[in-house]
Design a protein around this motif. Structure first.
Motif, PDB file in Angstrom:
ATOM      1  N   ILE A  33      39.756  65.116 -42.265  1.00  0.00           N
ATOM      2  CA  ILE A  33      39.170  63.849 -41.819  1.00  0.00           C
ATOM      3  C   ILE A  33      39.565  62.713 -42.749  1.00  0.00           C
ATOM      4  O   ILE A  33      39.893  61.610 -42.289  1.00  0.00           O
ATOM      5  N   VAL A  34      39.542  62.968 -44.053  1.00  0.00           N
ATOM      6  CA  VAL A  34      39.927  61.923 -45.018  1.00  0.00           C
ATOM      7  C   VAL A  34      41.386  61.516 -44.813  1.00  0.00           C
ATOM      8  O   VAL A  34      41.718  60.323 -44.810  1.00  0.00           O
ATOM      9  N   ILE A  35      42.259  62.478 -44.612  1.00  0.00           N
ATOM     10  CA  ILE A  35      43.674  62.157 -44.421  1.00  0.00           C
ATOM     11  C   ILE A  35      43.883  61.446 -43.084  1.00  0.00           C
ATOM     12  O   ILE A  35      44.683  60.506 -42.997  1.00  0.00           O
ATOM     13  N   ALA A  36      43.180  61.871 -42.059  1.00  0.00           N
ATOM     14  CA  ALA A  36      43.302  61.192 -40.761  1.00  0.00           C
ATOM     15  C   ALA A  36      42.813  59.756 -40.854  1.00  0.00           C
ATOM     16  O   ALA A  36      43.428  58.844 -40.278  1.00  0.00           O
ATOM     17  N   LEU A  37      41.729  59.533 -41.583  1.00  0.00           N
ATOM     18  CA  LEU A  37      41.234  58.173 -41.786  1.00  0.00           C
ATOM     19  C   LEU A  37      42.236  57.337 -42.577  1.00  0.00           C
ATOM     20  O   LEU A  37      42.492  56.177 -42.244  1.00  0.00           O
ATOM     21  N   PHE A  38      42.835  57.933 -43.605  1.00  0.00           N
ATOM     22  CA  PHE A  38      43.864  57.246 -44.383  1.00  0.00           C
ATOM     23  C   PHE A  38      45.058  56.885 -43.509  1.00  0.00           C
ATOM     24  O   PHE A  38      45.593  55.770 -43.594  1.00  0.00           O
ATOM     25  N   GLN A  39      45.472  57.818 -42.658  1.00  0.00           N
ATOM     26  CA  GLN A  39      46.598  57.538 -41.767  1.00  0.00           C
ATOM     27  C   GLN A  39      46.256  56.449 -40.762  1.00  0.00           C
ATOM     28  O   GLN A  39      47.098  55.619 -40.427  1.00  0.00           O
ATOM     29  N   ALA A  40      45.044  56.446 -40.277  1.00  0.00           N
ATOM     30  CA  ALA A  40      44.647  55.422 -39.304  1.00  0.00           C
ATOM     31  C   ALA A  40      44.565  54.052 -39.965  1.00  0.00           C
ATOM     32  O   ALA A  40      44.925  53.036 -39.348  1.00  0.00           O
ATOM     33  N   LEU A  41      44.093  54.006 -41.198  1.00  0.00           N
ATOM     34  CA  LEU A  41      43.961  52.717 -41.884  1.00  0.00           C
ATOM     35  C   LEU A  41      45.310  52.147 -42.310  1.00  0.00           C
ATOM     36  O   LEU A  41      45.503  50.934 -42.296  1.00  0.00           O
ATOM     37  N   THR A  42      46.229  53.005 -42.716  1.00  0.00           N
ATOM     38  CA  THR A  42      47.527  52.526 -43.198  1.00  0.00           C
ATOM     39  C   THR A  42      48.609  52.571 -42.121  1.00  0.00           C
ATOM     40  O   THR A  42      49.711  52.096 -42.363  1.00  0.00           O
ATOM     41  N   GLN A  43      48.317  53.152 -40.995  1.00  0.00           N
ATOM     42  CA  GLN A  43      49.251  53.314 -39.887  1.00  0.00           C
ATOM     43  C   GLN A  43      50.492  54.113 -40.275  1.00  0.00           C
ATOM     44  O   GLN A  43      51.581  53.882 -39.771  1.00  0.00           O
ATOM     45  N   ILE A  44      50.318  55.045 -41.186  1.00  0.00           N
ATOM     46  CA  ILE A  44      51.381  55.985 -41.541  1.00  0.00           C
ATOM     47  C   ILE A  44      51.280  57.155 -40.571  1.00  0.00           C
ATOM     48  O   ILE A  44      50.237  57.799 -40.482  1.00  0.00           O
ATOM     49  N   GLN A  45      52.330  57.447 -39.845  1.00  0.00           N
ATOM     50  CA  GLN A  45      52.295  58.503 -38.841  1.00  0.00           C
ATOM     51  C   GLN A  45      53.160  59.691 -39.253  1.00  0.00           C
ATOM     52  O   GLN A  45      53.870  60.272 -38.441  1.00  0.00           O
ATOM     53  N   GLU A  46      53.094  60.066 -40.500  1.00  0.00           N
ATOM     54  CA  GLU A  46      53.866  61.201 -41.005  1.00  0.00           C
ATOM     55  C   GLU A  46      53.072  62.488 -40.775  1.00  0.00           C
ATOM     56  O   GLU A  46      51.947  62.638 -41.262  1.00  0.00           O
ATOM     57  N   MET A  47      53.636  63.426 -40.036  1.00  0.00           N
ATOM     58  CA  MET A  47      52.921  64.653 -39.691  1.00  0.00           C
ATOM     59  C   MET A  47      52.783  65.600 -40.879  1.00  0.00           C
ATOM     60  O   MET A  47      51.798  66.324 -40.983  1.00  0.00           O
ATOM     61  N   VAL A  50      49.626  65.639 -43.597  1.00  0.00           N
ATOM     62  CA  VAL A  50      48.363  66.342 -43.382  1.00  0.00           C
ATOM     63  C   VAL A  50      48.369  67.712 -44.048  1.00  0.00           C
ATOM     64  O   VAL A  50      47.376  68.136 -44.627  1.00  0.00           O
ATOM     65  N   PHE A  51      49.488  68.411 -43.988  1.00  0.00           N
ATOM     66  CA  PHE A  51      49.507  69.821 -44.351  1.00  0.00           C
ATOM     67  C   PHE A  51      49.417  70.084 -45.844  1.00  0.00           C
ATOM     68  O   PHE A  51      48.660  70.951 -46.272  1.00  0.00           O
ATOM     69  N   VAL A  52      50.173  69.382 -46.654  1.00  0.00           N
ATOM     70  CA  VAL A  52      50.231  69.686 -48.086  1.00  0.00           C
ATOM     71  C   VAL A  52      48.878  69.483 -48.771  1.00  0.00           C
ATOM     72  O   VAL A  52      48.396  70.398 -49.460  1.00  0.00           O
ATOM     73  N   PRO A  53      48.207  68.343 -48.622  1.00  0.00           N
ATOM     74  CA  PRO A  53      46.899  68.215 -49.278  1.00  0.00           C
ATOM     75  C   PRO A  53      45.854  69.200 -48.748  1.00  0.00           C
ATOM     76  O   PRO A  53      45.027  69.703 -49.503  1.00  0.00           O
TER      77      PRO A  53
END
Length: 87
Positions: A33-47, A50-53
Motif C-alpha cells: 500500500i505504501v509503495i502504491a501510494l508513492f507511485q500514485a503520488l509521483t506518477q512513477i509507473q515502474e512495475m 513494487v517487488f524489491v521492497p
C-alpha cells in the motif's frame, strides 16, 4: 478420536496457520500500500518498484517473527502429542 475432537483439532490448526502467516501477510500488505501510494503520488509507473521492497520487507519480517512462529508451532505440536498420549 470423536467428531468434536477432530473439529477442535482442525480449528486449532486453522488458527495456528492464521497466527503464523498473519504478521508476514500484514507486512506485505502494508509495504504494498505504501509503495502504491508513492507511485500514485509521483506518477512513477515502474512495475519492478513494487517487488524489491516488498520481498525485502517480507524477508525481514520473517526473520523478526521466526521466534514467535517457532514458539506457536512448538506449543501446537506439544498439544498434539499430549492428545495422542492421553486419548
Amino acid at each position: 478420536m470423536t467428531g468434536p475432537e477432530v473439529l477442535d483439532f482442525a480449528r486449532d490448526a486453522i488458527w495456528l496457520t492464521l497466527a503464523m502467516a498473519g504478521p508476514i501477510m500484514l507486512t506485505g500488505l502494508t509495504v504494498g500500500i505504501v509503495i502504491a501510494l508513492f507511485q500514485a503520488l509521483t506518477q512513477i509507473q515502474e512495475m519492478t518498484l513494487v517487488f524489491v521492497p516488498k520481498i525485502i520487507a517480507i524477508f525481514v519480517s520473517m526473520l523478526i517473527f521466526m521466534p514467535l512462529m517457532g514458539a506457536l508451532l512448538s506449543a501446537f505440536m506439544a498439544g498434539v502429542i499430549e492428545r495422542i498420549v492421553n486419548p
